[in-house]
Enzyme design. Structure first.
Site: not given
Ligand code: DGL
Length: 263
Positions: A12-13, A45, A75, A153, A185, A187
């Site tokens: 993931d990011s 994003g 993600c 985060e 998302c 997160h």
């Molecule tokens: N967890 C990512 C998602 O599902 C986060 C996106 C991001 O880094 O903006 O989209």
């Protein structure tokens, strides 16, 4: 040749994919898992497709260098931008995420639903096609979850400012008489406790975490890649940046042994 005792890769990011990791290790206890948080480049994003493709290629090359047999793109944003590219470039299976518009639309009584996701996810072809296909008979309200990735985060899920911020984001959706809120998302499931305070009782939150874990199991089975040997699995975490939050979350969500390293 890929062997079924190799680890599953997941990335993931940042820490969002931990929502998937947690359910994955419960559901597939024989599997070793390598998690990569691209924290140095979070959030994905607002980034454009090409930038995201370049970033995830580096992450996937890293996971493949660690011998991952299959990779979960935990993600939605990375899936939207890069899943087709990844599937065409690499030989191993990829499991991707997309907002669960279908179950929300099918079960809606008010015929009004909402999706909360990043800009990148809403811009993706996958989202456009899915919503066109499944949300014909409902009003689909979309909302970019600005700042929410940052809140998670920074470990600020339970800060009072988060609840008031979520109210400003969600109240306009409540005014549209929605009865389902799709979390688009990885997160966002960390915010479910606060979202439940903000949403009226009749609004169901759709969290796709379990569905992706089920899909992973199905895909591994299909490629004969499920690990059937009962050996102690390992759990390694890598981050391209700061990993204090990752460790804080891990302490809360698991009592398994794991290793965290910055790369
Ligand atoms: N967890 C990512 C998602 O599902 C986060 C996106 C991001 O880094 O903006 O989209």
């Amino acid at each position: 040749m890929i062997r079924n005792n190799q680890p599953i890769g997941i990335f993931d990011s940042g820490v969002g994919g931990l929502t998937v990791w947690k359910e994955l290790v419960k559901s597939l206890p024989n599997e070793s898992v390598i998690y990569y948080a691209d924290s140095a480049n979070c959030p994905y994003g607002p980034k454009d497709k090409e930038t995201i493709i370049n970033l995830v290629t580096k992450v996937v090359d890293f996971l493949i260098s660690k011998e991952c047999k299959a990779i979960i793109v935990a993600c939605n944003t990375a899936t939207a931008a890069a899943i087709d590219f990844l599937r065409s470039k690499y030989d191993i299976p990829f499991i991707g995420m997309e907002p669960a518009v279908k179950p929300a639309a099918q079960n809606s009584k008010t015929k009004s639903i909402a999706v909360l996701a990043t800009e990148g996810t809403f811009n993706g072809k996958l989202y456009t096609e899915t919503s066109r296909k499944y949300a014909k008979d409902v009003v689909l309200n979309i909302k970019v979850g600005d700042k929410l990735v940052d809140i998670v985060e920074k470990g600020m899920v339970n800060a009072p400012s988060t609840e008031s911020y979520l109210r400003t984001l969600i109240n306009p959706l409540i005014d549209k008489n929605i009865d389902h809120l799709v979390l688009g998302c990885t997160h966002y499931p960390f915010l479910i406790g606060v979202l439940e305070k903000v949403l009226p009782i009749n609004v169901k939150i759709i969290d796709p975490t379990l569905a992706i874990v089920k899909q992973t199991k199905r895909v591994l089975g299909q490629f004969d890649l499920l690990n059937l040997q009962k050996i102690e699995p390992f759990y390694n975490f890598y981050s391209s940046g700061e990993f204090t939050i990752l460790e804080n979350i891990l302490r809360k969500i698991t009592n398994k042994n794991y290793r965290v390293e910055q790369v």
